[in-house]
Motif scaffolding. Structure first.
Motif, PDB file in Angstrom:
ATOM      1  N   ARG A   1       0.839  -1.200   0.000  1.00 37.34           N
ATOM      2  CA  ARG A   1       0.000   0.000   0.000  1.00 37.34           C
ATOM      3  C   ARG A   1       0.871   1.245   0.000  1.00 37.34           C
ATOM      4  O   ARG A   1       2.012   1.207   0.452  1.00 37.34           O
ATOM      5  CB  ARG A   1      -0.878   0.002   1.251  1.00 37.34           C
ATOM      6  CG  ARG A   1      -1.811  -1.185   1.313  1.00 37.34           C
ATOM      7  CD  ARG A   1      -2.488  -1.216   2.669  1.00 37.34           C
ATOM      8  NE  ARG A   1      -3.301  -2.418   2.802  1.00 37.34           N
ATOM      9  CZ  ARG A   1      -3.737  -2.890   3.974  1.00 37.34           C
ATOM     10  NH1 ARG A   1      -3.425  -2.264   5.087  1.00 37.34           N
ATOM     11  NH2 ARG A   1      -4.479  -3.969   4.017  1.00 37.34           N
ATOM     12  N   ASP A   2       0.288   2.329  -0.441  1.00 30.37           N
ATOM     13  CA  ASP A   2       1.036   3.586  -0.485  1.00 30.37           C
ATOM     14  C   ASP A   2       1.503   3.995   0.906  1.00 30.37           C
ATOM     15  O   ASP A   2       0.703   4.054   1.835  1.00 30.37           O
ATOM     16  CB  ASP A   2       0.161   4.699  -1.072  1.00 30.37           C
ATOM     17  CG  ASP A   2       0.290   4.738  -2.588  1.00 30.37           C
ATOM     18  OD1 ASP A   2       1.169   4.003  -3.110  1.00 30.37           O
ATOM     19  OD2 ASP A   2      -0.458   5.480  -3.238  1.00 30.37           O
ATOM     20  N   GLY A   3       2.789   4.258   1.028  1.00 21.44           N
ATOM     21  CA  GLY A   3       3.335   4.796   2.264  1.00 21.44           C
ATOM     22  C   GLY A   3       3.570   3.796   3.378  1.00 21.44           C
ATOM     23  O   GLY A   3       4.108   4.151   4.415  1.00 21.44           O
ATOM     24  N   GLU A   4       3.175   2.564   3.187  1.00 22.15           N
ATOM     25  CA  GLU A   4       3.337   1.614   4.289  1.00 22.15           C
ATOM     26  C   GLU A   4       4.713   0.958   4.271  1.00 22.15           C
ATOM     27  O   GLU A   4       5.432   0.991   3.270  1.00 22.15           O
ATOM     28  CB  GLU A   4       2.266   0.517   4.235  1.00 22.15           C
ATOM     29  CG  GLU A   4       2.582  -0.598   3.258  1.00 22.15           C
ATOM     30  CD  GLU A   4       1.706  -1.835   3.456  1.00 22.15           C
ATOM     31  OE1 GLU A   4       1.206  -2.055   4.575  1.00 22.15           O
ATOM     32  OE2 GLU A   4       1.515  -2.576   2.479  1.00 22.15           O
ATOM     33  N   MET A   5       5.073   0.377   5.418  1.00 18.99           N
ATOM     34  CA  MET A   5       6.245  -0.470   5.465  1.00 18.99           C
ATOM     35  C   MET A   5       5.740  -1.876   5.789  1.00 18.99           C
ATOM     36  O   MET A   5       5.126  -2.097   6.827  1.00 18.99           O
ATOM     37  CB  MET A   5       7.241   0.017   6.514  1.00 18.99           C
ATOM     38  CG  MET A   5       8.604  -0.642   6.366  1.00 18.99           C
ATOM     39  SD  MET A   5       9.870   0.014   7.489  1.00 18.99           S
ATOM     40  CE  MET A   5      10.617   1.303   6.517  1.00 18.99           C
ATOM     41  N   LEU A   6       5.972  -2.775   4.848  1.00 19.86           N
ATOM     42  CA  LEU A   6       5.508  -4.149   5.002  1.00 19.86           C
ATOM     43  C   LEU A   6       6.687  -5.005   5.453  1.00 19.86           C
ATOM     44  O   LEU A   6       7.692  -5.107   4.750  1.00 19.86           O
ATOM     45  CB  LEU A   6       4.955  -4.657   3.661  1.00 19.86           C
ATOM     46  CG  LEU A   6       4.590  -6.132   3.557  1.00 19.86           C
ATOM     47  CD1 LEU A   6       3.422  -6.477   4.468  1.00 19.86           C
ATOM     48  CD2 LEU A   6       4.255  -6.507   2.126  1.00 19.86           C
ATOM     49  N   GLY A   7       6.571  -5.596   6.627  1.00 15.85           N
ATOM     50  CA  GLY A   7       7.643  -6.453   7.123  1.00 15.85           C
ATOM     51  C   GLY A   7       7.505  -7.853   6.547  1.00 15.85           C
ATOM     52  O   GLY A   7       6.396  -8.379   6.471  1.00 15.85           O
TER      53      GLY A   7
ATOM     54  N   PHE B   1       8.928  -3.267  15.512  1.00 14.83           N
ATOM     55  CA  PHE B   1       9.184  -1.851  15.743  1.00 14.83           C
ATOM     56  C   PHE B   1       8.859  -1.004  14.511  1.00 14.83           C
ATOM     57  O   PHE B   1       8.282   0.067  14.616  1.00 14.83           O
ATOM     58  CB  PHE B   1      10.656  -1.652  16.135  1.00 14.83           C
ATOM     59  CG  PHE B   1      11.056  -0.207  16.270  1.00 14.83           C
ATOM     60  CD1 PHE B   1      10.706   0.519  17.396  1.00 14.83           C
ATOM     61  CD2 PHE B   1      11.767   0.430  15.266  1.00 14.83           C
ATOM     62  CE1 PHE B   1      11.060   1.849  17.521  1.00 14.83           C
ATOM     63  CE2 PHE B   1      12.123   1.763  15.387  1.00 14.83           C
ATOM     64  CZ  PHE B   1      11.766   2.474  16.515  1.00 14.83           C
ATOM     65  N   ILE B   2       9.210  -1.510  13.326  1.00 17.48           N
ATOM     66  CA  ILE B   2       9.237  -0.650  12.146  1.00 17.48           C
ATOM     67  C   ILE B   2       8.060  -0.837  11.178  1.00 17.48           C
ATOM     68  O   ILE B   2       7.725   0.080  10.433  1.00 17.48           O
ATOM     69  CB  ILE B   2      10.605  -0.844  11.415  1.00 17.48           C
ATOM     70  CG1 ILE B   2      10.899   0.317  10.477  1.00 17.48           C
ATOM     71  CG2 ILE B   2      10.706  -2.159  10.711  1.00 17.48           C
ATOM     72  CD1 ILE B   2      11.507   1.494  11.151  1.00 17.48           C
ATOM     73  N   SER B   3       7.407  -2.027  11.203  1.00 16.68           N
ATOM     74  CA  SER B   3       6.459  -2.318  10.120  1.00 16.68           C
ATOM     75  C   SER B   3       5.016  -1.971  10.465  1.00 16.68           C
ATOM     76  O   SER B   3       4.621  -1.972  11.623  1.00 16.68           O
ATOM     77  CB  SER B   3       6.510  -3.801   9.762  1.00 16.68           C
ATOM     78  OG  SER B   3       7.821  -4.224   9.654  1.00 16.68           O
ATOM     79  N   ASP B   4       4.223  -1.720   9.407  1.00 15.82           N
ATOM     80  CA  ASP B   4       2.794  -1.517   9.580  1.00 15.82           C
ATOM     81  C   ASP B   4       2.044  -2.838   9.462  1.00 15.82           C
ATOM     82  O   ASP B   4       1.109  -3.108  10.197  1.00 15.82           O
ATOM     83  CB  ASP B   4       2.267  -0.560   8.506  1.00 15.82           C
ATOM     84  CG  ASP B   4       3.009   0.762   8.539  1.00 15.82           C
ATOM     85  OD1 ASP B   4       2.945   1.423   9.582  1.00 15.82           O
ATOM     86  OD2 ASP B   4       3.673   1.108   7.544  1.00 15.82           O
ATOM     87  N   ARG B   5       2.440  -3.637   8.465  1.00 17.40           N
ATOM     88  CA  ARG B   5       1.869  -4.967   8.314  1.00 17.40           C
ATOM     89  C   ARG B   5       3.016  -5.959   8.294  1.00 17.40           C
ATOM     90  O   ARG B   5       4.152  -5.603   7.999  1.00 17.40           O
ATOM     91  CB  ARG B   5       1.097  -5.083   6.997  1.00 17.40           C
ATOM     92  CG  ARG B   5      -0.286  -4.442   7.051  1.00 17.40           C
ATOM     93  CD  ARG B   5      -1.100  -4.836   5.824  1.00 17.40           C
ATOM     94  NE  ARG B   5      -0.407  -4.494   4.586  1.00 17.40           N
ATOM     95  CZ  ARG B   5      -0.598  -5.135   3.431  1.00 17.40           C
ATOM     96  NH1 ARG B   5      -1.437  -6.152   3.358  1.00 17.40           N
ATOM     97  NH2 ARG B   5       0.053  -4.759   2.352  1.00 17.40           N
TER      98      ARG B   5
END
Lengths: 319, 356
Positions: free
Chosen positions: B49-55, B230-234
């Motif tokens: 997704r736009d702007g997300e950080m996916l782990g 710590f860093i991811s959104d999903r």
């Protein structure tokens, strides 16, 4: 059982370029105890361990203090005596099992050799003992694995073989240097469980060196934090993690990502070069609590070898 | 509705061992064995997704790095496709494909190996934007200064060489180099794994800041669940090449569905945990050369049933109504273990297989 008192280890000892890389380290270990040693790269944690068993490079030597192991001073021991002790009363586990194992000998041959080097035992008895030890560390079908070579094992199984060899002669002390660092989480967990069980069962004391603070908090009985060659804090694990006294320990703990944390401790700068130490406390240039006094005088070690810190302005006992 | 910035569609990668001359002779004589095949990534679909950080998390051999390399167009896929802004990159005309590749940058684990030792920091960072014609020569000093300050380096660093930098500084250069071409997607592959705790914290803070400032979406590949948390959104969890679970970060940690995710969460060392007995998952990671049939996880799964040995579970939506998408590849909906009770005992004992 092991008492290390003011140990100093130096690079280029006696020359003008002498640099102390282990600086006045003291601690003691009891049977069955797991002592974690934590520090960042260059903190001297591995050099401290290698000093204990005389596995130092030719340019490095112990230049001060004493290491008393079962009543015997190892810092004065001859090489032949150290050879008798290593692999017998003191065993070592390294990060990379492929380096520790001989690639052209079967696991069985290596184990039997390790037993017979230190004990008078028939080949048949040695073989039976080796199989029993392999089974003890969770190697499936140990009889048939005796004739396998190191490369035929997976990484985790290989490290188990190394642990089995370490425990073969029921040592009093095991030194593990980043022994699970290269392993996956689920495999690391298995190895930690085996070590805990073996320490309890055999009464071996474990010196567990790692850069991973989190690992120690569920595993070690006591933790020793090293910085620039010195012990800057030592305490029982629950106490150290519950209420660290040294600002470096506290900063390190705040730098670890844990649930709910949205910001990590930004510990500016890097550890000092041991060849060019600041005049006062080695941590002072990076310390958020530093006062003028800290950069002038070296803080003495407060406390004893089970609970202590090296700081003029330690944190409160309860945070 | 606009298409997601990056989509991985049923992406697979198979590595086959190249036959030696003996194998070729045997094959010709009809005596050869079928070639060994390693399915590193097995039909993984993810959309960013736009702007997300996916782990993307998993243990060795789960295919996370291979997946990242395919997404960054550094490795061709054996099956499936990578779509950038709704269009398959492999179908794009040359110039557009080039533009898509410019828009997907990668940051590696070992910045020392990924930096040219004979290029100064400034040259290394500005090489790609010059090549792509994104900056004019006279704009370089300004652009470089702003990139360096963005990653927390002083302007004087531009004249240094990689060997003069610390590990943390090198990783900052690696990040600046990725940012230099203003990509829409950055793939971080174990970007903090080789760093000491205090340096790792600095880089993670930097990534959190950059994410906050926006401008790119990212995939963060790591073996370390604490870091990913710590860093991811999903978070996407891979096991032996397959996607086994995908959900919001908090859902993964609060209500993990797949037994592998649950096992992984319970094994992760947690700072401040009380002295405990480790209750590890049984068995080794199977070799990706011969993954177990059915659900790849079944030999180690305390809840495995007959169907798990036979049938590979499909990825399905498991979230209760109203929630965000939560996908898991398990045949069953196992009850959540209560936090105090520890691991739920298995429904019935199972034999110890696949241990070697």
């Amino acid at each position: 059982m092991l008492k290390v008192d003011n140990l100093v280890t130096s690079l280029h000892p006696g020359s003008r370029d002498q640099v102390d890389i282990v600086r006045s380290v003291s601690f003691s270990l009891e049977p069955g105890q797991i002592l974690g040693v934590v520090g960042e790269s260059g903190s001297g944690k591995s050099m401290m361990a290698y000093s204990l068993i005389d596995l130092l490079d030719r340019k490095i030597a112990i230049t001060g203090g004493s290491i008393v192991f079962n009543g015997e001073d190892l810092s004065a021991a001859k090489q032949a005596r150290m050879r008798e002790l290593r692999g017998n009363r003191i065993a070592m586990i390294f990060q990379d099992p492929m380096v520790a194992l001989n690639p052209v000998l079967t696991i069985g041959e290596q184990m039997i050799e390790a037993i017979q080097a230190h004990r008078r035992m028939s080949r048949r008895d040695a073989e039976a003992h080796a199989i029993k030890t392999l089974a003890r560390v969770g190697i499936p079908s140990p009889e048939s694995r005796m004739s396998a070579y190191a490369h035929e094992f997976s990484g985790g199984m290989r490290q188990r073989v190394v642990i089995a060899i370490a425990f073969l002669n029921e040592p009093d002390l095991i030194i593990a240097d980043e022994a699970t660092t290269a392993l996956d989480v689920t495999i690391q967990s298995q190895i930690l469980a085996e070590i805990q069980g073996l320490a309890e069962e055999t009464g071996a004391a474990i010196l567990w060196i790692t850069h991973d603070l989190s690992l120690l908090s569920g595993f070690a009985d006591a933790v020793m934090v090293m910085y620039a060659g010195q012990v800057i804090e030592i305490a029982p694990a629950d106490r150290l993690f519950g209420a660290p006294r040294h600002p470096y320990t506290a900063a390190l703990m705040r730098a670890v990502p844990v649930a709910g944390r949205t910001r990590l401790e930004n510990l500016e700068g890097v550890p000092p070069s041991l060849a060019d130490l600041p005049p006062g406390c080695a941590f002072a240039p990076r310390c958020p609590r530093a006062q003028p006094r800290c950069s002038q005088n070296v803080p003495p070690f407060e406390g004893d070898t089970t609970l202590g810190w090296r700081c003029f302005f330690p944190l409160e006992e309860t945070p | 509705m606009t298409a997601p910035v990056l989509e991985l569609n049923d992406l697979s990668r198979v590595f086959a061992r190249r036959d030696g001359w003996l194998d070729r002779m045997l094959n010709r004589a009809g005596l050869g064995k079928p070639p060994e095949r390693l399915v590193a990534v097995d039909g993984v679909s993810l959309s960013l997704r736009d702007g997300e950080m996916l782990g993307v998390v998993g243990e060795s051999g789960c295919g996370k790095s291979t997946l990242g390399r395919m997404a960054a167009q550094l490795l061709p896929a054996s099956g499936g496709e990578v779509r950038f802004r709704g269009r398959a990159i492999s179908d794009l005309p040359r110039s557009e494909a080039r533009d898509a590749r410019r828009n997907i940058q990668m940051v590696f684990q070992n910045p020392y190996a990924s930096l040219n030792p004979s290029l100064s920091v400034g040259d290394a960072i500005m090489e790609a934007p010059l090549t792509h014609g994104l900056v004019r020569r006279r704009e370089i000093p300004d652009r470089l200064a702003s990139l360096l300050s963005k990653v927390g380096l002083s302007p004087e660093m531009a004249d240094r060489f990689p060997h003069e930098l610390s590990g943390g500084q090198r990783q900052r250069v690696g990040i600046a180099r990725a940012l230099a071409v203003s990509p829409e997607v950055i793939i971080f592959d174990e970007a903090v794994a080789a760093l000491d705790v205090s340096v790792q914290a600095q880089i993670l803070n930097l990534l959190a800041d950059l994410k906050e400032q926006g401008g790119f979406s990212s995939i963060f590949i790591s073996h370390d669940l604490n870091v990913v948390r710590f860093i991811s959104d999903r978070i996407a969890i891979l096991y032996l090449g397959r996607l086994v679970e995908l959900a919001d970060r908090d859902t993964v940690f609060a209500r993990p569905h797949h037994p592998y995710t649950r096992a992984l969460l319970s094994e992760v060392p947690v700072l401040g945990a009380a002295r405990r007995r480790f209750t590890p998952l049984k068995g080794e990671l199977p070799s990706p050369l011969s993954p177990p049939p059915g659900c790849h996880f079944h030999p180690r799964c305390p809840f495995a049933q007959e169907i798990c040995r036979r049938e590979s579970p499909r990825l399905r939506e498991v979230q209760e109504a109203g929630g965000t998408t939560h996908l898991s590849a398990c045949h069953f909906d196992l009850p959540q273990p209560s936090p105090e009770a520890g691991p739920t005992p298995p429904p019935h004992p199972k034999e110890d297989s696949h241990d070697t």
